[in-house]
Design a protein around this motif. Structure first.
Motif, PDB file in Angstrom:
ATOM      1  N   MET A 159       8.546  12.319   4.516  1.00 42.49           N
ATOM      2  CA  MET A 159       8.882  11.039   5.121  1.00 42.49           C
ATOM      3  C   MET A 159       9.895  10.316   4.246  1.00 42.49           C
ATOM      4  O   MET A 159       9.705  10.137   3.055  1.00 42.49           O
ATOM      5  CB  MET A 159       7.630  10.175   5.268  1.00 42.49           C
ATOM      6  CG  MET A 159       7.885   8.801   5.869  1.00 42.49           C
ATOM      7  SD  MET A 159       6.346   7.853   5.997  1.00 42.49           S
ATOM      8  CE  MET A 159       6.975   6.322   6.674  1.00 42.49           C
ATOM      9  N   THR A 160      11.026   9.902   4.819  1.00 43.35           N
ATOM     10  CA  THR A 160      12.073   9.244   4.042  1.00 43.35           C
ATOM     11  C   THR A 160      11.929   7.735   4.035  1.00 43.35           C
ATOM     12  O   THR A 160      12.571   7.057   3.250  1.00 43.35           O
ATOM     13  CB  THR A 160      13.457   9.610   4.596  1.00 43.35           C
ATOM     14  OG1 THR A 160      13.492   9.309   5.990  1.00 43.35           O
ATOM     15  CG2 THR A 160      13.758  11.071   4.386  1.00 43.35           C
ATOM     16  N   LEU A 161      11.094   7.211   4.919  1.00 47.97           N
ATOM     17  CA  LEU A 161      10.843   5.776   4.942  1.00 47.97           C
ATOM     18  C   LEU A 161       9.476   5.476   4.345  1.00 47.97           C
ATOM     19  O   LEU A 161       8.507   6.186   4.586  1.00 47.97           O
ATOM     20  CB  LEU A 161      10.884   5.229   6.373  1.00 47.97           C
ATOM     21  CG  LEU A 161      12.250   5.044   7.024  1.00 47.97           C
ATOM     22  CD1 LEU A 161      12.070   4.620   8.472  1.00 47.97           C
ATOM     23  CD2 LEU A 161      13.080   4.015   6.283  1.00 47.97           C
ATOM     24  N   GLU A 162       9.394   4.400   3.577  1.00 44.78           N
ATOM     25  CA  GLU A 162       8.139   4.007   2.961  1.00 44.78           C
ATOM     26  C   GLU A 162       7.918   2.519   3.238  1.00 44.78           C
ATOM     27  O   GLU A 162       8.812   1.705   2.983  1.00 44.78           O
ATOM     28  CB  GLU A 162       8.200   4.269   1.456  1.00 44.78           C
ATOM     29  CG  GLU A 162       6.857   4.224   0.777  1.00 44.78           C
ATOM     30  CD  GLU A 162       6.930   4.764  -0.652  1.00 44.78           C
ATOM     31  OE1 GLU A 162       5.931   4.599  -1.379  1.00 44.78           O
ATOM     32  OE2 GLU A 162       7.981   5.328  -1.029  1.00 44.78           O
ATOM     33  N   ILE A 163       6.750   2.167   3.748  1.00 44.57           N
ATOM     34  CA  ILE A 163       6.458   0.766   4.062  1.00 44.57           C
ATOM     35  C   ILE A 163       5.992   0.066   2.797  1.00 44.57           C
ATOM     36  O   ILE A 163       4.970   0.428   2.221  1.00 44.57           O
ATOM     37  CB  ILE A 163       5.382   0.650   5.161  1.00 44.57           C
ATOM     38  CG1 ILE A 163       5.832   1.362   6.438  1.00 44.57           C
ATOM     39  CG2 ILE A 163       5.088  -0.819   5.459  1.00 44.57           C
ATOM     40  CD1 ILE A 163       4.756   1.438   7.498  1.00 44.57           C
ATOM     41  N   ILE A 164       6.735  -0.944   2.369  1.00 49.11           N
ATOM     42  CA  ILE A 164       6.401  -1.700   1.162  1.00 49.11           C
ATOM     43  C   ILE A 164       5.590  -2.942   1.525  1.00 49.11           C
ATOM     44  O   ILE A 164       4.628  -3.281   0.852  1.00 49.11           O
ATOM     45  CB  ILE A 164       7.683  -2.108   0.402  1.00 49.11           C
ATOM     46  CG1 ILE A 164       8.589  -0.884   0.191  1.00 49.11           C
ATOM     47  CG2 ILE A 164       7.328  -2.773  -0.923  1.00 49.11           C
ATOM     48  CD1 ILE A 164       7.941   0.250  -0.564  1.00 49.11           C
ATOM     49  N   GLN A 165       6.000  -3.637   2.587  1.00 51.91           N
ATOM     50  CA  GLN A 165       5.241  -4.774   3.098  1.00 51.91           C
ATOM     51  C   GLN A 165       5.138  -4.634   4.612  1.00 51.91           C
ATOM     52  O   GLN A 165       6.147  -4.493   5.290  1.00 51.91           O
ATOM     53  CB  GLN A 165       5.920  -6.104   2.731  1.00 51.91           C
ATOM     54  CG  GLN A 165       5.192  -7.329   3.294  1.00 51.91           C
ATOM     55  CD  GLN A 165       5.701  -8.634   2.725  1.00 51.91           C
ATOM     56  OE1 GLN A 165       5.532  -8.897   1.537  1.00 51.91           O
ATOM     57  NE2 GLN A 165       6.328  -9.464   3.564  1.00 51.91           N
ATOM     58  N   HIS A 166       3.919  -4.668   5.118  1.00 52.99           N
ATOM     59  CA  HIS A 166       3.700  -4.490   6.547  1.00 52.99           C
ATOM     60  C   HIS A 166       4.188  -5.706   7.321  1.00 52.99           C
ATOM     61  O   HIS A 166       4.227  -6.823   6.797  1.00 52.99           O
ATOM     62  CB  HIS A 166       2.220  -4.235   6.829  1.00 52.99           C
ATOM     63  CG  HIS A 166       1.749  -2.891   6.383  1.00 52.99           C
ATOM     64  ND1 HIS A 166       1.927  -1.750   7.133  1.00 52.99           N
ATOM     65  CD2 HIS A 166       1.137  -2.506   5.234  1.00 52.99           C
ATOM     66  CE1 HIS A 166       1.427  -0.715   6.490  1.00 52.99           C
ATOM     67  NE2 HIS A 166       0.940  -1.144   5.323  1.00 52.99           N
TER      68      HIS A 166
ATOM     69  N   HIS B 299      13.104  -7.528   6.807  1.00 52.68           N
ATOM     70  CA  HIS B 299      13.425  -8.163   8.088  1.00 52.68           C
ATOM     71  C   HIS B 299      12.860  -9.581   8.070  1.00 52.68           C
ATOM     72  O   HIS B 299      11.650  -9.783   7.976  1.00 52.68           O
ATOM     73  CB  HIS B 299      12.815  -7.364   9.241  1.00 52.68           C
ATOM     74  CG  HIS B 299      13.450  -7.649  10.561  1.00 52.68           C
ATOM     75  ND1 HIS B 299      13.374  -8.867  11.176  1.00 52.68           N
ATOM     76  CD2 HIS B 299      14.207  -6.866  11.381  1.00 52.68           C
ATOM     77  CE1 HIS B 299      14.030  -8.834  12.316  1.00 52.68           C
ATOM     78  NE2 HIS B 299      14.558  -7.629  12.464  1.00 52.68           N
ATOM     79  N   THR B 300      13.729 -10.588   8.164  1.00 50.63           N
ATOM     80  CA  THR B 300      13.290 -11.972   8.025  1.00 50.63           C
ATOM     81  C   THR B 300      12.526 -12.493   9.236  1.00 50.63           C
ATOM     82  O   THR B 300      11.907 -13.559   9.153  1.00 50.63           O
ATOM     83  CB  THR B 300      14.490 -12.899   7.750  1.00 50.63           C
ATOM     84  OG1 THR B 300      15.422 -12.802   8.833  1.00 50.63           O
ATOM     85  CG2 THR B 300      15.178 -12.530   6.442  1.00 50.63           C
ATOM     86  N   LEU B 301      12.541 -11.783  10.360  1.00 48.31           N
ATOM     87  CA  LEU B 301      11.758 -12.196  11.526  1.00 48.31           C
ATOM     88  C   LEU B 301      10.390 -11.519  11.547  1.00 48.31           C
ATOM     89  O   LEU B 301       9.363 -12.160  11.724  1.00 48.31           O
ATOM     90  CB  LEU B 301      12.512 -11.894  12.820  1.00 48.31           C
ATOM     91  CG  LEU B 301      11.781 -12.223  14.130  1.00 48.31           C
ATOM     92  CD1 LEU B 301      11.398 -13.700  14.186  1.00 48.31           C
ATOM     93  CD2 LEU B 301      12.637 -11.842  15.336  1.00 48.31           C
ATOM     94  N   THR B 302      10.358 -10.208  11.348  1.00 50.89           N
ATOM     95  CA  THR B 302       9.075  -9.489  11.363  1.00 50.89           C
ATOM     96  C   THR B 302       8.387  -9.530  10.002  1.00 50.89           C
ATOM     97  O   THR B 302       7.188  -9.259   9.901  1.00 50.89           O
ATOM     98  CB  THR B 302       9.279  -8.019  11.748  1.00 50.89           C
ATOM     99  OG1 THR B 302      10.007  -7.338  10.701  1.00 50.89           O
ATOM    100  CG2 THR B 302      10.054  -7.895  13.052  1.00 50.89           C
TER     101      THR B 302
ATOM    102  N   LYS C 231       5.662 -13.601   4.397  1.00 50.82           N
ATOM    103  CA  LYS C 231       4.846 -12.643   5.132  1.00 50.82           C
ATOM    104  C   LYS C 231       4.730 -12.998   6.606  1.00 50.82           C
ATOM    105  O   LYS C 231       4.154 -12.241   7.386  1.00 50.82           O
ATOM    106  CB  LYS C 231       3.455 -12.543   4.500  1.00 50.82           C
ATOM    107  CG  LYS C 231       3.481 -11.944   3.102  1.00 50.82           C
ATOM    108  CD  LYS C 231       2.081 -11.720   2.563  1.00 50.82           C
ATOM    109  CE  LYS C 231       2.143 -11.062   1.184  1.00 50.82           C
ATOM    110  NZ  LYS C 231       0.790 -10.806   0.621  1.00 50.82           N
ATOM    111  N   GLU C 232       5.289 -14.159   6.970  1.00 44.34           N
ATOM    112  CA  GLU C 232       5.338 -14.565   8.358  1.00 44.34           C
ATOM    113  C   GLU C 232       6.458 -15.585   8.522  1.00 44.34           C
ATOM    114  O   GLU C 232       6.939 -16.162   7.541  1.00 44.34           O
ATOM    115  CB  GLU C 232       4.008 -15.161   8.815  1.00 44.34           C
ATOM    116  CG  GLU C 232       3.594 -16.391   8.028  1.00 44.34           C
ATOM    117  CD  GLU C 232       2.248 -16.921   8.479  1.00 44.34           C
ATOM    118  OE1 GLU C 232       1.536 -16.220   9.226  1.00 44.34           O
ATOM    119  OE2 GLU C 232       1.905 -18.052   8.088  1.00 44.34           O
TER     120      GLU C 232
END
Length: 451
Positions: free
Chosen positions: A1-8, A47-50, A341-342
């Motif tokens: 996997m080349t993408l890693e989630i750092i903050q959900h 992503h500043t929205l999500t 975070k939101e």
């Protein structure tokens, strides 16, 4: 996997917004709401929205074709109006939040006095009345806090002591805290102070009685520039700078956090570099100590300041970036280290529905910058509220041209009553983007340490 989630991503966003429709045949491009930061392992994308952050590791192929990045809006179809999407989400979120518990005031900014022992040339309160809060008014303030707490007794009360210089009328702090302690109201407090009037006894009282957890102190430069800028009213040869810097140590020794605000302009930008190094040598390794810088312009520092030219504004922001980089390198940079975070639903105490400002006269408002007018109530009749004034403080400024391609648009709220948000410039946006990049790195470093 080349993408890693750092903050959900923000779970509320995922619940309210659905992007499962088939867009495979459309052309995709990077979202205007994505801020990127290179790291040795690849590219961080926030992503500043999500409010999701991922790491695209080196070797990642055409990201516009990545299914995950499409589904999570890091790349978006050309047909998508992102500004409209952000506004739709804010509207939906507002409706959802409206169904939550009733707004109960739990945070109070209490102006013990509008008098001060300093005469800063840039003070926004210059020319206003210098009034101390009376003991009678202080008792009414305590009663108001007790009454509001009884409506939601599980939530601790947050007090913020403000002025003028709040310690210039410290007896009302004693009175309010004693009264709350006797009535069983749990509280904690913070303070915005020049800290000149602290001493060992006051610091101990601040810990034991005031439940003081944090103090924000403004330093404008090293000794000569600080003493000249503050222009304290006291005669004598003792240096206010040395006293204030000593008091920072007293506060830290007592376990009270100290946030040093550095007001930066062209008159002191280079000197602040020397100040930051001095502070780092003295307190850089101390728990609870940090600094942040704030640009000193006419919008945020009183009517006496001269409006800046575009060139001087650009130069100040260049100096600001250099200063923030130095603070980061020294490990003392704070204030902007937390990644959102939101999406923000309110900007400050003026529009959050849970905070009040109480002036020395007992007048109740929503912002300490309005200490003589634009009140919504009074401690003598707190149930009589000017709802039109409350609504006025929540009004937002219209979108401007600079908003069209702004990456922080989802996180930005510009209130009509806020002078500081009256103008926006490319330099201001760039600085805010850099602050997010700094927070991205902090979040990523924490993530890696936790692996």
């Amino acid at each position: 996997m080349t993408l890693e989630i750092i903050q959900h991503p923000d779970s509320t966003f995922q619940e309210l917004m659905d992007f499962k429709r088939d867009m495979r045949d459309e052309n995709y491009h990077p979202s205007s709401f994505v801020i990127s930061k290179e790291v040795p392992e690849g590219l961080l994308l926030f992503h500043t929205l999500t409010c999701e952050m991922v790491l695209a590791r080196k070797g990642q192929k055409d990201m516009s074709k990545d299914e995950y990045l499409r589904e999570h809006l890091f790349v978006v179809p050309e047909s998508l109006d992102e500004k409209k999407l952000a506004e739709q989400y804010r509207a939906l979120r507002k409706m959802v939040d409206a169904g939550d518990e009733e707004d109960i005031t739990s945070s109070y900014t209490i102006m013990t006095t509008t008098d001060c022992n300093a005469r800063c040339f840039y003070c926004y309160e210059k020319g206003r009345s210098r009034i101390p809060m009376s003991e009678k008014t202080a008792m009414k303030v305590a009663s108001l806090i007790q009454r509001n707490y009884s409506k939601q007794p599980k939530k601790d009360v947050s007090l913020r002591w403000f002025g003028g210089e709040p310690l210039y009328n410290g007896k009302v702090i004693d009175l309010i805290c004693n009264q709350l302690e006797k009535s069983g109201v749990p509280f904690k407090s913070s303070m915005t102070s020049n800290s000149y009037l602290f001493d060992e006894a006051t610091v101990q009282k601040a810990v034991n009685l005031w439940k003081l957890q944090k103090v924000q102190i403004t330093l404008d430069g090293t000794e000569a520039i600080y003493n000249r800028s503050k222009a304290f009213i006291y005669d004598g040869s003792a240096s206010p700078y040395r006293r204030v810097v000593r008091n920072i140590g007293l506060l830290l020794d007592a376990g009270i956090r100290v946030i040093v605000r550095l007001n930066i302009g062209l008159h002191n930008a280079d000197d602040l570099v020397a100040l930051v190094r001095q502070l780092s040598n003295m307190y850089g390794k101390r728990k609870g100590f940090c600094c942040y810088a704030h640009v000193l312009f006419e919008e945020s520092a009183g009517s006496g300041n001269v409006r800046q030219t575009d060139e001087s504004r650009r130069l100040v922001y260049e100096k600001l970036e250099q200063l923030e980089s130095l603070m980061a390198d020294l490990g003392i940079r704070g204030k902007d280290a937390t990644l959102p975070k939101e999406v923000r639903q309110n900007w400050c105490m003026a529009d959050n529905g849970k905070s009040l400002m109480i002036a020395p006269t007992g007048d109740i408002g929503l912002c300490e910058h309005y200490s003589e007018d634009h009140f919504i109530s009074h401690v003598d009749s707190p149930d009589v509220v000017d709802k039109a004034m409350v609504a006025k403080f929540r009004q937002r400024r219209e979108r401007i041209e600079l908003c069209d391609n702004c990456p922080i648009y989802p996180q930005c709220i510009r209130l009509k009553m806020c002078e500081e948000s009256a103008t926006c410039t490319p330099e201001k946006v760039e600085n805010q983007v850099n602050q997010i990049k700094f927070a991205m790195m902090r979040t990523y470093e924490k993530y890696r340490r936790g692996k």
